[in-house]
Design a protein around this motif. Sequence first.
Motif, PDB file in Angstrom:
ATOM      1  N   LEU A 122       0.791  19.894  12.588  1.00 54.19           N
ATOM      2  CA  LEU A 122       1.335  21.242  12.395  1.00 54.19           C
ATOM      3  C   LEU A 122       0.498  22.008  11.373  1.00 54.19           C
ATOM      4  N   MET A 123       0.119  21.331  10.308  1.00 56.15           N
ATOM      5  CA  MET A 123      -0.710  21.945   9.284  1.00 56.15           C
ATOM      6  C   MET A 123      -2.072  22.328   9.864  1.00 56.15           C
ATOM      7  N   THR A 124      -2.638  21.436  10.660  1.00 51.17           N
ATOM      8  CA  THR A 124      -3.945  21.693  11.268  1.00 51.17           C
ATOM      9  C   THR A 124      -3.907  22.946  12.128  1.00 51.17           C
ATOM     10  N   ARG A 125      -2.832  23.116  12.873  1.00 50.27           N
ATOM     11  CA  ARG A 125      -2.707  24.302  13.745  1.00 50.27           C
ATOM     12  C   ARG A 125      -2.741  25.576  12.926  1.00 50.27           C
ATOM     13  N   ARG A 126      -2.022  25.601  11.810  1.00 49.04           N
ATOM     14  CA  ARG A 126      -1.990  26.802  10.970  1.00 49.04           C
ATOM     15  C   ARG A 126      -3.308  27.020  10.233  1.00 49.04           C
ATOM     16  N   VAL A 127      -3.930  25.963   9.763  1.00 52.53           N
ATOM     17  CA  VAL A 127      -5.231  26.105   9.097  1.00 52.53           C
ATOM     18  C   VAL A 127      -6.251  26.637  10.099  1.00 52.53           C
ATOM     19  N   ALA A 128      -6.220  26.155  11.324  1.00 53.85           N
ATOM     20  CA  ALA A 128      -7.151  26.622  12.352  1.00 53.85           C
ATOM     21  C   ALA A 128      -6.971  28.104  12.638  1.00 53.85           C
ATOM     22  N   GLN A 129      -5.754  28.616  12.504  1.00 55.89           N
ATOM     23  CA  GLN A 129      -5.536  30.048  12.681  1.00 55.89           C
ATOM     24  C   GLN A 129      -6.155  30.848  11.537  1.00 55.89           C
ATOM     25  N   PRO A 132     -10.808  29.036  11.446  1.00 53.37           N
ATOM     26  CA  PRO A 132     -11.212  28.227  12.601  1.00 53.37           C
ATOM     27  C   PRO A 132     -12.490  27.420  12.381  1.00 53.37           C
ATOM     28  N   ALA A 133     -13.429  27.962  11.646  1.00 51.00           N
ATOM     29  CA  ALA A 133     -14.690  27.262  11.432  1.00 51.00           C
ATOM     30  C   ALA A 133     -14.566  26.139  10.401  1.00 51.00           C
ATOM     31  N   ARG A 134     -13.464  26.162   9.647  1.00 47.53           N
ATOM     32  CA  ARG A 134     -13.275  25.149   8.600  1.00 47.53           C
ATOM     33  C   ARG A 134     -11.950  24.423   8.766  1.00 47.53           C
ATOM     34  N   ALA A 135     -11.478  24.308   9.974  1.00 44.29           N
ATOM     35  CA  ALA A 135     -10.138  23.740  10.204  1.00 44.29           C
ATOM     36  C   ALA A 135     -10.023  22.303   9.697  1.00 44.29           C
ATOM     37  N   GLU A 136     -11.013  21.478   9.966  1.00 44.85           N
ATOM     38  CA  GLU A 136     -10.925  20.066   9.569  1.00 44.85           C
ATOM     39  C   GLU A 136     -10.920  19.918   8.047  1.00 44.85           C
ATOM     40  N   THR A 137     -11.879  20.528   7.389  1.00 46.00           N
ATOM     41  CA  THR A 137     -11.930  20.409   5.927  1.00 46.00           C
ATOM     42  C   THR A 137     -10.811  21.186   5.265  1.00 46.00           C
ATOM     43  N   GLY A 138     -10.431  22.302   5.848  1.00 48.09           N
ATOM     44  CA  GLY A 138      -9.324  23.086   5.299  1.00 48.09           C
ATOM     45  C   GLY A 138      -8.010  22.326   5.364  1.00 48.09           C
ATOM     46  N   THR A 139      -7.776  21.621   6.455  1.00 53.51           N
ATOM     47  CA  THR A 139      -6.546  20.834   6.581  1.00 53.51           C
ATOM     48  C   THR A 139      -6.545  19.695   5.575  1.00 53.51           C
ATOM     49  N   LEU A 140      -7.675  19.041   5.413  1.00 49.70           N
ATOM     50  CA  LEU A 140      -7.759  17.967   4.428  1.00 49.70           C
ATOM     51  C   LEU A 140      -7.486  18.507   3.018  1.00 49.70           C
ATOM     52  N   ALA A 141      -8.016  19.674   2.700  1.00 54.53           N
ATOM     53  CA  ALA A 141      -7.765  20.290   1.391  1.00 54.53           C
ATOM     54  C   ALA A 141      -6.281  20.606   1.216  1.00 54.53           C
ATOM     55  N   TRP A 143      -3.671  19.266   2.838  1.00 55.91           N
ATOM     56  CA  TRP A 143      -2.888  18.046   2.780  1.00 55.91           C
ATOM     57  C   TRP A 143      -3.071  17.355   1.436  1.00 55.91           C
ATOM     58  N   GLY A 144      -4.303  17.312   0.952  1.00 56.84           N
ATOM     59  CA  GLY A 144      -4.552  16.717  -0.359  1.00 56.84           C
ATOM     60  C   GLY A 144      -3.770  17.425  -1.449  1.00 56.84           C
ATOM     61  N   LEU A 145      -3.711  18.744  -1.370  1.00 54.46           N
ATOM     62  CA  LEU A 145      -2.968  19.518  -2.359  1.00 54.46           C
ATOM     63  C   LEU A 145      -1.470  19.226  -2.289  1.00 54.46           C
ATOM     64  N   VAL A 146      -0.879  19.333  -1.112  1.00 55.69           N
ATOM     65  CA  VAL A 146       0.580  19.144  -1.023  1.00 55.69           C
ATOM     66  C   VAL A 146       0.966  17.695  -1.297  1.00 55.69           C
ATOM     67  N   HIS A 147       0.159  16.760  -0.816  1.00 54.59           N
ATOM     68  CA  HIS A 147       0.479  15.361  -1.081  1.00 54.59           C
ATOM     69  C   HIS A 147       0.322  15.056  -2.574  1.00 54.59           C
ATOM     70  N   GLY A 148      -0.708  15.612  -3.175  1.00 57.84           N
ATOM     71  CA  GLY A 148      -0.901  15.441  -4.616  1.00 57.84           C
ATOM     72  C   GLY A 148       0.248  16.028  -5.419  1.00 57.84           C
ATOM     73  N   LEU A 149       0.676  17.229  -5.069  1.00 61.36           N
ATOM     74  CA  LEU A 149       1.812  17.844  -5.767  1.00 61.36           C
ATOM     75  C   LEU A 149       3.084  17.018  -5.573  1.00 61.36           C
ATOM     76  N   ALA A 150       3.293  16.538  -4.353  1.00 62.18           N
ATOM     77  CA  ALA A 150       4.482  15.718  -4.082  1.00 62.18           C
ATOM     78  C   ALA A 150       4.453  14.436  -4.903  1.00 62.18           C
ATOM     79  N   THR A 151       3.310  13.799  -4.955  1.00 57.22           N
ATOM     80  CA  THR A 151       3.179  12.556  -5.709  1.00 57.22           C
ATOM     81  C   THR A 151       3.346  12.801  -7.203  1.00 57.22           C
ATOM     82  N   LEU A 152       2.736  13.861  -7.713  1.00 62.13           N
ATOM     83  CA  LEU A 152       2.907  14.208  -9.127  1.00 62.13           C
ATOM     84  C   LEU A 152       4.377  14.485  -9.447  1.00 62.13           C
ATOM     85  N   ALA A 153       5.059  15.155  -8.528  1.00 63.37           N
ATOM     86  CA  ALA A 153       6.487  15.437  -8.738  1.00 63.37           C
ATOM     87  C   ALA A 153       7.285  14.139  -8.797  1.00 63.37           C
TER      88      ALA A 153
END
Length: 181
Positions: A122-129, A132-141, A143-153
């Motif tokens: 789902l995240m990939t779909r929105r990042v691609a919108q 589009p040229a950076r969908a793969e790296t943008g999604t990783l960024a 996900w890393g941010l939200v997962h990091g924030l969740a883990t820190l919380a």
Amino acid sequence: MSDISISLHDRLVDCGLTLIERGGEVSLRAVARAAGVSAMAPYRHFSDKAALMAAVARRGFAMLEATAARADVTPDAAEALAAQGAAYIGFARANPALFRLMFADGAGLGLPREECEGAYALMTRRVAQLAPARAETGTLACWGLVHGLATLALDGRIAPNPAAEQEVLRLIAEALARPVG
């Protein structure tokens, strides 16, 4: 499998999830007690505790995907991406033991990747919108941010501050939407 065994399987997973979140003993015997069935009944569905925990983690990934999908209601990709991120962090806070089981305690790590990627897709779909040229790296960024924030919380490293979290999530969504260069 008959409808009865499917129902028992789901009930055992539900009980395992409840025991995990309550911090109680999690064993096949404890799950059987919680489900009100014989001590041997779980063995018809799970070979051992690890198989039960994998099923609970699988349920967690489905719950996370549903949570992200419920947050993804606006046609605005940046808003939807921020809402998905907030939902991810909220899911972790609401289900800390399950979140750790899914991502850190081994049960979720052993699942096939395709069973765990619904929220990521789902995240990939929105990042691609947005990028589009950076969908793969943008999604990783993202996900890393939200997962990091969740883990820190969950680790108590950041205090709950939904407004600040939302601002951080909007910031990354806006950054993705900017042209490169």
